[in-house]
Design an enzyme around this catalytic site. Structure first.
Site, PDB file in Angstrom:
ATOM      1  N   TRP A   1       0.806  -1.216   0.000  1.00 58.49           N
ATOM      2  CA  TRP A   1       0.000   0.000   0.000  1.00 58.49           C
ATOM      3  C   TRP A   1       0.844   1.273   0.000  1.00 58.49           C
ATOM      4  CZ3 TRP A   1      -2.961  -3.162   4.008  1.00 58.49           C
ATOM      5  CH2 TRP A   1      -3.988  -3.892   3.379  1.00 58.49           C
TER       6      TRP A   1
ATOM      7  N   GLU B   1       1.897 -10.797  13.317  1.00 54.98           N
ATOM      8  CA  GLU B   1       0.841 -10.818  14.329  1.00 54.98           C
ATOM      9  C   GLU B   1      -0.093 -12.003  14.135  1.00 54.98           C
ATOM     10  OE1 GLU B   1      -1.207  -7.085  14.266  1.00 54.98           O
ATOM     11  OE2 GLU B   1       0.234  -6.123  15.581  1.00 54.98           O
TER      12      GLU B   1
ATOM     13  N   GLU C   1       6.515  -3.400  16.895  1.00 53.35           N
ATOM     14  CA  GLU C   1       5.444  -2.495  16.445  1.00 53.35           C
ATOM     15  C   GLU C   1       4.783  -1.878  17.665  1.00 53.35           C
ATOM     16  OE1 GLU C   1       2.989  -3.934  13.210  1.00 53.35           O
ATOM     17  OE2 GLU C   1       1.223  -3.006  14.103  1.00 53.35           O
TER      18      GLU C   1
ATOM     19  N   ALA D   1      -5.744   0.626  19.266  1.00 57.78           N
ATOM     20  CA  ALA D   1      -5.298  -0.553  18.522  1.00 57.78           C
ATOM     21  C   ALA D   1      -5.782  -0.558  17.082  1.00 57.78           C
ATOM     22  CB  ALA D   1      -5.763  -1.820  19.227  1.00 57.78           C
TER      23      ALA D   1
ATOM     24  N   TRP E   1       5.210   2.313  14.606  1.00 55.53           N
ATOM     25  CA  TRP E   1       4.369   2.183  13.409  1.00 55.53           C
ATOM     26  C   TRP E   1       3.737   3.530  13.091  1.00 55.53           C
ATOM     27  CZ3 TRP E   1       3.538  -1.763  10.030  1.00 55.53           C
ATOM     28  CH2 TRP E   1       2.409  -1.696   9.211  1.00 55.53           C
TER      29      TRP E   1
ATOM     30  N   LYS F   1      -1.508   7.301   5.153  1.00 47.87           N
ATOM     31  CA  LYS F   1      -2.933   7.020   5.251  1.00 47.87           C
ATOM     32  C   LYS F   1      -3.596   8.043   6.170  1.00 47.87           C
ATOM     33  CE  LYS F   1      -6.155   3.255   6.380  1.00 47.87           C
ATOM     34  NZ  LYS F   1      -6.285   1.871   6.891  1.00 47.87           N
TER      35      LYS F   1
END
Length: 334
Positions: free
Chosen positions: A73, A170, A257, A263, A291, A296
């Site tokens: 992305w 994860e 991270e 979250a 992170w 975005k």
């Protein structure tokens, strides 16, 4: 960006908590102005000694840096100039290349592009004498594909002490037993080509169930650590208490991270909780990567869309979370 789960009224994402028998340093330490900026530290070959990350002489060291967003992305940031900027302007000594695995146009659909982007970051980090985490960024098990990928990475970079392998970003609903078997198989393949570089192992519930790992760790392997993730507005005392117990039991931890908001990756930054987490990591010399380098429209993405793909980011191009992370990196040099 993040998945999350609601269990018994608690939002669960990617980390674990821990108790703090030792006093936590002043949580407001990171609100002060950064001190003098010096050369970013490179420690040579890393190893795990008595549950700590150390240099080759066994002296405890600490990596601090940032994670790039999913490569599929935000590939525009996966380049040499961005890596150099994060070292020279932000003072990061580690970057994390988060290779998306299963979304559209990620590794499973377009492996050549994925490897091109990962290698761009890895090669740049090696050239800059930084550490780099090669992150299999998935929430599900793909053992055959992961094995092929990490064999290729170990063959290519096994002689470079800068490289760190993160086997499973994860795990979500997998059991620790499933993750452990998967990790042991991948470790075995990596060690055929790379006998000593650091390997990072995730845990269930978005790398929060570190207490399960502490009860049944991987045996007979050297230079492995276990991944802990947290988002400070969601994960507070309970997860830090869990992580602290694992740390006190001697389990080697690495926070690959972390961030200051919820979250979900969105919502306001919880400065107090972030500073408490940061102080905890600093006091225990637990390495961390925040992170994420992305643009975005969410709190955890550090850059605005106007930011250049290649660094040289001005203050107006860095979002509030990016400024928080940059300040922490510039202040906390060993």
């Amino acid at each position: 960006m993040k998945k999350f789960l609601i269990i018994a009224g608690l939002i669960v994402s990617s980390c674990s908590e821990a108790s703090t028998p030792d006093p936590i340093p002043n949580p407001d330490v990171t609100t002060q102005d950064p001190g003098p900026v010096g050369e970013v530290n490179y420690f040579g070959q890393l190893k795990v000694t008595d549950g700590k990350l150390t240099n080759s002489e066994g002296t405890a060291v600490m990596l601090r840096g940032v994670s790039f967003g999913w490569h599929n992305w935000w590939p525009r940031f996966y380049n040499t100039s961005a890596v150099k900027w994060l070292k020279n302007d932000w003072n990061a000594n580690v970057v994390r290349a988060a290779m998306g695995v299963d979304p559209a146009d990620a590794y499973l659909e377009n492996p050549e592009f994925a490897i091109e982007k990962i290698k761009a970051v890895v090669d740049a980090a090696i050239a800059e004498n930084m550490y780099v985490i090669i992150d299999w960024h998935s929430h599900d098990l793909y053992p055959a594909q992961a094995k092929d990928f990490f064999i290729e990475m170990a063959k290519t970079y096994g002689d470079k002490p800068h490289v760190i392998y993160e086997l499973f970003n994860e795990p979500d609903y997998e059991t620790w037993e499933e993750v452990k078997v998967y990790s042991e198989e991948i470790i075995s393949e990596i060690r055929k080509h790379d006998p000593d570089n650091l390997i990072l192992v995730g845990s269930p519930t978005w790398s929060q169930d570190i207490h399960l790992v502490a009860q049944n760790p991987i045996l007979d392997q050297e230079n492995i650590m276990y991944v802990l993730h947290f988002y400070a507005a969601t994960h507070k005392d309970y997860l830090r208490e869990r992580a602290e117990k694992a740390y006190q039991a001697g389990l080697p931890l690495f926070v690959t991270e972390c961030a200051g908001m919820e979250a979900t990756g969105d919502g306001p930054i919880d400065t107090s909780s972030w500073n408490t987490w940061l102080s905890w990591m600093e006091s225990r010399k637990i390495s961390w990567a925040a992170w994420s380098i992305a643009d975005k429209n969410e709190t955890c993405s550090m850059l605005f869309p106007a930011a250049s793909s290649e660094g040289n980011w001005t203050g107006s191009q860095i979002k509030p979370w990016g400024e928080v992370v940059k300040k922490a990196l510039k202040k906390n040099l060993d």
